[in-house]
Write a protein that holds these residues in place. Structure first.
Motif, PDB file in Angstrom:
ATOM      1  N   LEU A   1       1.501  -1.087  -0.010  1.00 50.96           N
ATOM      2  CA  LEU A   1       0.187   0.009  -0.036  1.00 50.96           C
ATOM      3  C   LEU A   1       0.801   0.970  -0.132  1.00 50.96           C
ATOM      4  CD1 LEU A   1      -3.027  -0.751   2.667  1.00 50.96           C
ATOM      5  CD2 LEU A   1      -2.699  -1.215  -0.063  1.00 50.96           C
ATOM      6  N   LEU A   2       0.587   1.777  -1.267  1.00 50.60           N
ATOM      7  CA  LEU A   2       1.837   3.198  -1.067  1.00 50.60           C
ATOM      8  C   LEU A   2       1.195   4.289  -0.054  1.00 50.60           C
ATOM      9  CD1 LEU A   2       1.023   3.285  -5.128  1.00 50.60           C
ATOM     10  CD2 LEU A   2       2.604   2.357  -3.385  1.00 50.60           C
ATOM     11  N   LYS A   3       0.623   4.786  -0.017  1.00 49.94           N
ATOM     12  CA  LYS A   3       0.290   5.704   1.312  1.00 49.94           C
ATOM     13  C   LYS A   3       0.951   5.198   2.353  1.00 49.94           C
ATOM     14  CE  LYS A   3      -3.128   9.125  -1.266  1.00 49.94           C
ATOM     15  NZ  LYS A   3      -4.609   9.131  -1.148  1.00 49.94           N
ATOM     16  N   SER A   4      -0.385   4.482   2.720  1.00 51.44           N
ATOM     17  CA  SER A   4       0.019   4.041   4.274  1.00 51.44           C
ATOM     18  C   SER A   4       1.506   3.046   4.633  1.00 51.44           C
ATOM     19  CB  SER A   4      -0.870   3.261   4.858  1.00 51.44           C
ATOM     20  OG  SER A   4      -1.096   1.865   4.364  1.00 51.44           O
ATOM     21  N   LYS A   5       1.905   2.639   3.707  1.00 55.92           N
ATOM     22  CA  LYS A   5       3.123   1.819   3.769  1.00 55.92           C
ATOM     23  C   LYS A   5       3.095   0.910   4.320  1.00 55.92           C
ATOM     24  CE  LYS A   5       7.271   5.397   2.807  1.00 55.92           C
ATOM     25  NZ  LYS A   5       5.442   6.455   2.008  1.00 55.92           N
ATOM     26  N   VAL A   6       2.173   0.665   4.205  1.00 60.10           N
ATOM     27  CA  VAL A   6       1.593  -1.578   4.795  1.00 60.10           C
ATOM     28  C   VAL A   6       2.179  -2.046   4.115  1.00 60.10           C
ATOM     29  CG1 VAL A   6      -0.047  -2.719   6.031  1.00 60.10           C
ATOM     30  CG2 VAL A   6      -0.293  -0.749   6.697  1.00 60.10           C
ATOM     31  N   THR A   7       2.046  -3.579   4.421  1.00 60.79           N
ATOM     32  CA  THR A   7       2.457  -4.578   3.479  1.00 60.79           C
ATOM     33  C   THR A   7       1.159  -5.583   3.665  1.00 60.79           C
ATOM     34  OG1 THR A   7       5.163  -4.440   2.986  1.00 60.79           O
ATOM     35  CG2 THR A   7       3.797  -6.126   3.456  1.00 60.79           C
ATOM     36  N   ILE A   8       1.168  -6.487   3.515  1.00 58.81           N
ATOM     37  CA  ILE A   8       0.419  -7.405   3.702  1.00 58.81           C
ATOM     38  C   ILE A   8       0.153  -9.226   2.829  1.00 58.81           C
ATOM     39  CG2 ILE A   8      -2.416  -9.037   3.383  1.00 58.81           C
ATOM     40  CD1 ILE A   8      -3.327  -5.943   3.874  1.00 58.81           C
ATOM     41  N   VAL A   9       1.158 -10.585   3.563  1.00 57.07           N
ATOM     42  CA  VAL A   9       1.708 -11.401   3.063  1.00 57.07           C
ATOM     43  C   VAL A   9       0.616 -12.425   2.983  1.00 57.07           C
ATOM     44  CG1 VAL A   9       3.466 -13.099   2.660  1.00 57.07           C
ATOM     45  CG2 VAL A   9       3.751 -10.163   2.928  1.00 57.07           C
ATOM     46  N   ALA A  10       0.364 -13.060   2.242  1.00 55.24           N
ATOM     47  CA  ALA A  10      -0.457 -14.322   2.757  1.00 55.24           C
ATOM     48  C   ALA A  10      -0.029 -15.470   1.528  1.00 55.24           C
ATOM     49  CB  ALA A  10      -2.032 -14.195   2.280  1.00 55.24           C
ATOM     50  N   LEU A  11       0.344 -16.463   2.151  1.00 58.36           N
ATOM     51  CA  LEU A  11       1.156 -17.700   2.130  1.00 58.36           C
ATOM     52  C   LEU A  11       0.230 -18.607   1.495  1.00 58.36           C
ATOM     53  CD1 LEU A  11       4.799 -16.804   1.974  1.00 58.36           C
ATOM     54  CD2 LEU A  11       3.312 -15.171  -0.414  1.00 58.36           C
ATOM     55  N   GLY A  12      -0.451 -19.191   0.849  1.00 57.70           N
ATOM     56  CA  GLY A  12      -1.141 -21.134   1.075  1.00 57.70           C
ATOM     57  C   GLY A  12      -0.406 -21.471   0.647  1.00 57.70           C
ATOM     58  N   ASN A  13       0.262 -23.046   1.173  1.00 55.87           N
ATOM     59  CA  ASN A  13       0.170 -24.136   0.138  1.00 55.87           C
ATOM     60  C   ASN A  13      -0.319 -25.322   0.323  1.00 55.87           C
ATOM     61  OD1 ASN A  13       1.389 -24.967   2.792  1.00 55.87           O
ATOM     62  ND2 ASN A  13       3.192 -25.806   2.057  1.00 55.87           N
ATOM     63  N   LYS A  14      -1.855 -25.092   0.391  1.00 58.48           N
ATOM     64  CA  LYS A  14      -2.838 -26.227   1.071  1.00 58.48           C
ATOM     65  C   LYS A  14      -3.568 -25.572  -0.172  1.00 58.48           C
ATOM     66  CE  LYS A  14      -4.852 -27.401   4.645  1.00 58.48           C
ATOM     67  NZ  LYS A  14      -4.737 -28.506   5.685  1.00 58.48           N
ATOM     68  N   TYR A  15      -4.226 -25.825  -1.335  1.00 57.49           N
ATOM     69  CA  TYR A  15      -4.945 -24.785  -1.640  1.00 57.49           C
ATOM     70  C   TYR A  15      -6.461 -24.230  -1.751  1.00 57.49           C
ATOM     71  CZ  TYR A  15      -7.126 -23.018  -5.991  1.00 57.49           C
ATOM     72  OH  TYR A  15      -8.579 -21.982  -6.536  1.00 57.49           O
ATOM     73  N   SER A  16      -6.151 -22.835  -1.675  1.00 59.48           N
ATOM     74  CA  SER A  16      -7.483 -22.475  -1.347  1.00 59.48           C
ATOM     75  C   SER A  16      -7.890 -21.328  -1.788  1.00 59.48           C
ATOM     76  CB  SER A  16      -7.831 -22.950   0.620  1.00 59.48           C
ATOM     77  OG  SER A  16      -9.269 -22.167   1.440  1.00 59.48           O
ATOM     78  N   GLN A  17      -9.348 -20.864  -2.008  1.00 57.21           N
ATOM     79  CA  GLN A  17      -9.798 -19.662  -2.793  1.00 57.21           C
ATOM     80  C   GLN A  17      -9.876 -18.491  -0.688  1.00 57.21           C
ATOM     81  OE1 GLN A  17     -12.610 -18.610  -5.586  1.00 57.21           O
ATOM     82  NE2 GLN A  17     -12.534 -19.949  -5.539  1.00 57.21           N
ATOM     83  N   ARG A  18      -9.935 -19.206   0.124  1.00 59.44           N
ATOM     84  CA  ARG A  18      -9.931 -18.502   1.087  1.00 59.44           C
ATOM     85  C   ARG A  18      -8.515 -17.295   1.829  1.00 59.44           C
ATOM     86  NH1 ARG A  18     -12.452 -22.924   5.422  1.00 59.44           N
ATOM     87  NH2 ARG A  18     -10.301 -23.918   4.109  1.00 59.44           N
ATOM     88  N   VAL A  19      -7.351 -17.937   1.025  1.00 58.26           N
ATOM     89  CA  VAL A  19      -6.188 -17.445   0.917  1.00 58.26           C
ATOM     90  C   VAL A  19      -6.133 -15.346   0.283  1.00 58.26           C
ATOM     91  CG1 VAL A  19      -3.758 -16.953   0.437  1.00 58.26           C
ATOM     92  CG2 VAL A  19      -5.120 -19.730   1.080  1.00 58.26           C
ATOM     93  N   TYR A  20      -7.085 -15.289  -0.173  1.00 55.18           N
ATOM     94  CA  TYR A  20      -7.216 -14.431  -0.950  1.00 55.18           C
ATOM     95  C   TYR A  20      -7.788 -13.416  -0.351  1.00 55.18           C
ATOM     96  CZ  TYR A  20      -5.688 -16.896  -5.843  1.00 55.18           C
ATOM     97  OH  TYR A  20      -4.812 -17.542  -6.562  1.00 55.18           O
ATOM     98  N   SER A  21      -9.171 -13.714   0.602  1.00 55.40           N
ATOM     99  CA  SER A  21      -9.092 -12.759   1.355  1.00 55.40           C
ATOM    100  C   SER A  21      -8.274 -11.367   1.672  1.00 55.40           C
ATOM    101  CB  SER A  21     -10.424 -13.356   2.448  1.00 55.40           C
ATOM    102  OG  SER A  21      -9.672 -14.461   3.181  1.00 55.40           O
ATOM    103  N   ALA A  22      -6.836 -12.242   1.879  1.00 54.73           N
ATOM    104  CA  ALA A  22      -6.020 -11.210   2.595  1.00 54.73           C
ATOM    105  C   ALA A  22      -6.205 -10.059   2.470  1.00 54.73           C
ATOM    106  CB  ALA A  22      -5.124 -12.014   3.254  1.00 54.73           C
ATOM    107  N   MET A  23      -6.171  -9.623   1.232  1.00 56.28           N
ATOM    108  CA  MET A  23      -6.351  -8.463   0.692  1.00 56.28           C
ATOM    109  C   MET A  23      -7.135  -6.967   0.937  1.00 56.28           C
ATOM    110  SD  MET A  23      -5.740  -7.522  -3.617  1.00 56.28           S
ATOM    111  CE  MET A  23      -7.437  -8.177  -4.207  1.00 56.28           C
ATOM    112  N   ALA A  24      -8.546  -8.141   1.791  1.00 60.29           N
ATOM    113  CA  ALA A  24      -9.708  -7.456   1.885  1.00 60.29           C
ATOM    114  C   ALA A  24      -9.126  -6.640   3.686  1.00 60.29           C
ATOM    115  CB  ALA A  24     -10.491  -7.869   2.735  1.00 60.29           C
ATOM    116  N   LEU A  25      -8.152  -6.694   4.571  1.00 55.88           N
ATOM    117  CA  LEU A  25      -7.038  -6.269   5.378  1.00 55.88           C
ATOM    118  C   LEU A  25      -6.588  -4.403   4.728  1.00 55.88           C
ATOM    119  CD1 LEU A  25      -5.614  -9.385   6.860  1.00 55.88           C
ATOM    120  CD2 LEU A  25      -7.546  -8.213   8.026  1.00 55.88           C
ATOM    121  N   SER A  26      -6.699  -4.495   3.744  1.00 52.63           N
ATOM    122  CA  SER A  26      -6.380  -3.422   3.601  1.00 52.63           C
ATOM    123  C   SER A  26      -6.871  -2.472   3.451  1.00 52.63           C
ATOM    124  CB  SER A  26      -6.133  -3.585   1.888  1.00 52.63           C
ATOM    125  OG  SER A  26      -7.734  -3.645   1.259  1.00 52.63           O
TER     126      SER A  26
END
Length: 425
Positions: free
Chosen positions: A361-386
């Motif tokens: 995130l360019l303004k708040s200088k926030v980094t969000i990382v979610a790395l999953g190795n057991k397939y699940s679309q739910r991992v992508y929900s981490a982007m909502a934390l932005s």
């Protein structure tokens, strides 16, 4: 002239000759332009500096932890999770195993395959070479590959996903007879180039007319890095990025790593996702790294020292505006450009059983990382934390759904059709 003086003169001349000869033999591009050393960044601080404290830190921390419990713990996900502001880690969690039979417990030092998040790092390596004057965004691919059969495709076309090139993962369907290279146990980036030059598969769309996500673009960028540096891509990435930024647990996956690298698994199961013949192509995927290493990368990109300001600004410009909509692409980064003028910059990844999210995130200088190795679309929900850090109304709405017991895979509007294949996002 004395004999000793003559010998000394001959030795001196011979030394000068050899130096010139060696210089001509080792005249490799100076791609290791100066980078700030982030290897000593302290990552164990949480709100340690008063001027970097968040106004509602307790509430934000509570929401992030509630999210993790709702999505990762109750969903039995496997992988790594980190949220940081600047270089201050707010929340950091690890669970699951990296290899079969509950081997390799995942912790802060366990590199996982980040799939298409690799594109962000390939792009930065290319831009460092641009900054060093070793190539240009306007360079035509024929400069590097004289037999390249498609006109008017440039380095910029590849980085911005506007080349229109066919996807290498579909070569077996689009080229008849099937290229012999596809029968190999593992095909290489050079094989991809050879097929393009020899078989000349039809463009998927006219070049430079619009966005089309394509792994071939970044496979070719990796070859360009090799060409310019006269160095294998895995080694070049170590020198240009990983070592320079202190990313000590990062590497490019190669065949030698198969017995030891983390693996990925099918959805909700401990059944291994097998390798196939596309697994050693790099540039578009095959960075293995950790959340802390990605944080170092993200922190470097927040710095004014990582790239010249005018070059860094190009990364996050939306270049595909032919079609109206929120989603767009810069140089190696996805973005959502909202009607309120706010911009969410990120990249997702998907390969075999790996799902990944990297938000920068360019303004708040926030980094969000979610790395999953057991397939699940739910991992992508981490982007909502932005939505906790910047005014992204749609992400706030998605996060609220998750925290209120709604669909845990909210926020995955960007992922590809997950039933179609195992190809990277």
């Amino acid at each position: 002239m004395k004999k000793s003086s003559l010998v000394l003169l001959l030795v001196t001349l011979l030394s000068l000759f050899n130096c010139k000869k060696d210089d001509s033999k080792t005249d490799k591009p100076d791609y290791q332009s100066k980078l700030p050393n982030y290897s000593n960044v302290k990552l164990d601080k949480v709100f340690s500096d008063a001027d970097r404290q968040l106004d509602n830190k307790a509430q934000i921390l509570s929401q992030i932890n509630n999210y993790y419990d709702m999505v990762w713990e109750r969903g039995n996900l496997s992988g790594s999770f980190l949220v940081a502001k600047g270089d201050d880690i707010l929340v950091e969690k690890y669970r699951g195993f990296g290899r079969e039979n509950s081997q390799m417990p995942i912790d802060k030092d366990t590199p996982l395959h980040v799939a298409s998040v690799s594109k962000t790092m390939t792009a930065m390596a290319v831009l460092k070479l641009v900054e060093a004057g070793k190539l240009s965004l306007e360079d035509d691919l024929t400069k590097f590959f004289p037999k390249f059969p498609y006109p008017n495709i440039t380095v910029f076309s590849l980085l911005s996903q506007r080349s229109g090139l066919p996807k290498y993962e579909h070569f077996d369907q689009s080229i008849k007879p099937k290229p012999a290279e596809l029968d190999k146990a593992f095909i290489t980036n050079q094989d991809v180039l050879n097929i393009l030059e020899r078989d000349k598969p039809e463009l998927a769309r006219p070049s430079n007319t619009g966005f089309m996500y394509c792994n071939t673009n970044f496979a070719l960028l990796a070859l360009i890095v090799e060409k310019v540096t006269a160095t294998p891509f895995p080694q070049a990435m170590q020198e240009i990025l990983f070592k320079a930024l202190g990313m000590d647990h990062s590497f490019i996956f190669q065949e030698k790593d198969i017995p030891t690298a983390a693996q990925s698994f099918y959805n909700g199961q401990n059944r291994l996702y097998p390798l196939d013949n596309l697994d050693l192509i790099y540039g578009d995927k095959n960075v293995y790294t950790t959340p802390r290493d990605l944080l170092k990368f993200s922190t470097a990109m927040f710095s004014d020292d990582f790239l010249k300001p005018e070059l860094k600004a190009k990364i996050f410009e939306p270049y595909s505006n032919e079609k109206a909509g929120v989603n767009n692409y810069g140089l190696g980064f996805r973005m959502k450009v909202f009607d309120n003028g706010e911009k969410l910059t990120y990249h997702n990844g998907w390969w075999h059983g790996s799902n990944t999210v990297f938000v920068h995130l360019l303004k708040s200088k926030v980094t969000i990382v979610a790395l999953g190795n057991k397939y699940s679309q739910r991992v992508y929900s981490a982007m909502a934390l932005s939505g906790l850090f910047e005014p992204f109304p749609f992400e706030v709405e998605k996060l609220n759904k998750v925290l209120n017991g709604g669909k845990a895979n909210a926020g995955n509007a960007d992922s590809a059709n997950v039933n179609a294949s195992h190809y990277s996002e």
